[in-house]
Design an enzyme around this catalytic site. Structure first.
Site, PDB file in Angstrom:
ATOM      1  N   PRO A 100     -19.106 -16.872  -2.912  1.00 18.32           N
ATOM      2  CG  PRO A 100     -20.758 -16.546  -1.297  1.00 18.32           C
ATOM      3  CD  PRO A 100     -20.564 -16.898  -2.738  1.00 18.32           C
ATOM      4  CD  GLU A 127     -29.972 -19.804  -0.620  1.00 17.89           C
ATOM      5  OE1 GLU A 127     -28.814 -19.982  -0.219  1.00 17.89           O
ATOM      6  OE2 GLU A 127     -30.734 -18.956  -0.125  1.00 17.89           O
ATOM      7  NE  ARG A 164      -7.169   1.416  -9.170  1.00 21.67           N
ATOM      8  CZ  ARG A 164      -7.208   2.735  -9.078  1.00 21.67           C
ATOM      9  NH1 ARG A 164      -8.253   3.392  -9.484  1.00 21.67           N
ATOM     10  NH2 ARG A 164      -6.209   3.418  -8.554  1.00 21.67           N
ATOM     11  CG  ASP A 179      -3.381   2.816  -6.271  1.00 19.60           C
ATOM     12  OD1 ASP A 179      -3.286   3.981  -5.855  1.00 19.60           O
ATOM     13  OD2 ASP A 179      -4.099   2.484  -7.227  1.00 19.60           O
TER      14      ASP A 179
HETATM   15  N1  SAM Z   1     -25.958 -19.619  -0.682  1.00 18.20           N
HETATM   16  C1  SAM Z   1     -24.750 -18.963  -1.023  1.00 18.20           C
HETATM   17  C2  SAM Z   1     -23.693 -19.215   0.025  1.00 18.20           C
HETATM   18  O1  SAM Z   1     -24.021 -19.238   1.202  1.00 18.20           O
HETATM   19  O2  SAM Z   1     -22.498 -19.354  -0.334  1.00 18.20           O
HETATM   20  C3  SAM Z   1     -24.928 -17.454  -1.126  1.00 18.20           C
HETATM   21  C4  SAM Z   1     -25.749 -17.034  -2.286  1.00 18.20           C
HETATM   22  S1  SAM Z   1     -25.794 -15.292  -2.440  1.00 18.20           S
HETATM   23  C5  SAM Z   1     -27.267 -14.883  -1.591  1.00 18.20           C
HETATM   24  C6  SAM Z   1     -26.202 -15.045  -4.116  1.00 18.20           C
HETATM   25  C7  SAM Z   1     -25.030 -14.830  -5.043  1.00 18.20           C
HETATM   26  O3  SAM Z   1     -24.323 -13.657  -4.681  1.00 18.20           O
HETATM   27  C8  SAM Z   1     -23.976 -15.886  -5.070  1.00 18.20           C
HETATM   28  O4  SAM Z   1     -24.354 -16.997  -5.801  1.00 18.20           O
HETATM   29  C9  SAM Z   1     -22.806 -15.159  -5.677  1.00 18.20           C
HETATM   30  O5  SAM Z   1     -22.909 -15.066  -7.086  1.00 18.20           O
HETATM   31  C10 SAM Z   1     -22.973 -13.773  -5.107  1.00 18.20           C
HETATM   32  N2  SAM Z   1     -22.092 -13.524  -3.947  1.00 18.20           N
HETATM   33  C11 SAM Z   1     -22.479 -13.411  -2.667  1.00 18.20           C
HETATM   34  N3  SAM Z   1     -21.447 -13.186  -1.859  1.00 18.20           N
HETATM   35  C12 SAM Z   1     -20.354 -13.134  -2.645  1.00 18.20           C
HETATM   36  C13 SAM Z   1     -18.974 -12.928  -2.395  1.00 18.20           C
HETATM   37  N4  SAM Z   1     -18.504 -12.751  -1.174  1.00 18.20           N
HETATM   38  N5  SAM Z   1     -18.125 -12.936  -3.450  1.00 18.20           N
HETATM   39  C14 SAM Z   1     -18.577 -13.146  -4.705  1.00 18.20           C
HETATM   40  N6  SAM Z   1     -19.882 -13.342  -5.005  1.00 18.20           N
HETATM   41  C15 SAM Z   1     -20.771 -13.341  -3.991  1.00 18.20           C
END
Ligand code: SAM
Length: 259
Positions: A100, A127, A164, A179
């Site tokens: 994120p 996490e 794609r 697109d």
């Molecule tokens: N503790 C982290 C935070 O608040 O930023 C979130 C961890 S999430 C539960 C577990 C994993 O999901 C992340 O480490 C990432 O690899 C993936 N993930 C979650 N949201 C994402 C997003 N918006 N974009 C890309 N990967 C995401």
């Protein structure tokens, strides 16, 4: 494997490799894998865990809820993936962590990433990852301002967008060039048979067979939809003379209350 035909090679580091059959076995992307335009290998960090129980996660220093992916199994998996890509002769491979906190995925980001011949994607869980793993990561990418339970869906989202765009993946009638976002506008509306559905008629111009009129109608429709739903896109776009003229027409029609 006919290596010469492969345009993009993916190596995915994931605790849930089975999930990736969703992209490798179905639809447009499934066809690209079957035709060897893209190539995929999955690496489970558990296979690189040193202990008897194949542990890949641990509590975080400083306390707090949740577990974290440990550095060693991840780094070993990334290095194995990079060796495979290098053995395939790929010089421009990138290691990307889906997270994120990464740069937001967009059409422009997708276009930029298409310069890579190989991508190693880290899909983390819990996490996230031990901060020190970032020394093995080239880029962080997010698919949106929300939190998923794991990086697998994010990785597959990015992979689908990339696949794609590759030549030979889409049939002509599925062409990606028209697109949304490609020209900085949303796609126009589309209609199919029947000509009348519950008293609603297909716009007359689409039945006319006049290609120029249809092109103009579609462009105006794109502008209209973008103005209504994503004015931020229009604000960033360099409009052509034709688009400026059509946009003026739309604004006049809006003022007159005809749309
Ligand atoms: N503790 C982290 C935070 O608040 O930023 C979130 C961890 S999430 C539960 C577990 C994993 O999901 C992340 O480490 C990432 O690899 C993936 N993930 C979650 N949201 C994402 C997003 N918006 N974009 C890309 N990967 C995401």
């Amino acid at each position: 494997m006919r290596a010469s035909k492969v345009l993009l090679t993916f190596d995915i580091v994931t605790l849930m490799p089975e999930m990736f059959s969703a992209i490798s076995d179905y639809g447009v992307t499934g066809r690209a894998f079957k035709e060897n335009i893209v190539n995929l290998n999955l690496w489970n960090p558990r296979e690189f865990s040193m202990d008897l129980h194949k542990t890949v996660d641990d509590r975080t220093y400083g306390g707090g809820p949740g577990m974290l992916m440990m550095a060693n199994p991840l780094v070993e998996a990334i290095e194995a993936a990079k060796v495979r890509q290098s053995n395939l002769g790929i010089k421009s491979s990138k290691v990307i962590h889906m997270t994120p906190r990464g740069k937001l995925l967009s059409h422009n980001e997708v276009k930029r990433l298409l310069s890579c011949k190989g991508i190693v994607i880290i899909s983390s869980r819990y996490e996230g990852i031990d901060e020190r793993v970032n020394d093995w990561i080239d880029e962080e990418i997010s698919i949106g301002d929300y939190v998923l339970s794991g990086g697998e869906l994010a990785a597959m989202t990015m992979m689908d967008c990339l696949i794609r765009q590759l030549p030979g993946v889409l049939n002509d009638d599925e062409s990606a060039t028209q697109d949304s976002f490609v020209d900085g506008l949303l796609d126009h509306s589309h209609f199919t048979r029947p000509e009348v559905f519950k008293d609603m008629k297909v716009p007359e111009v689409l039945l006319s067979g006049n290609h120029e009129k249809i092109r103009l109608w579609r462009l105006k429709e794109s502008l209209k939809l973008t103005l209504k739903k994503r004015p931020d896109l229009l604000a960033q776009k360099l409009l052509t003379k034709e688009e400026t003229r059509l946009l003026k027409e739309i604004q006049i029609e809006q003022e007159q209350g005809s749309i």
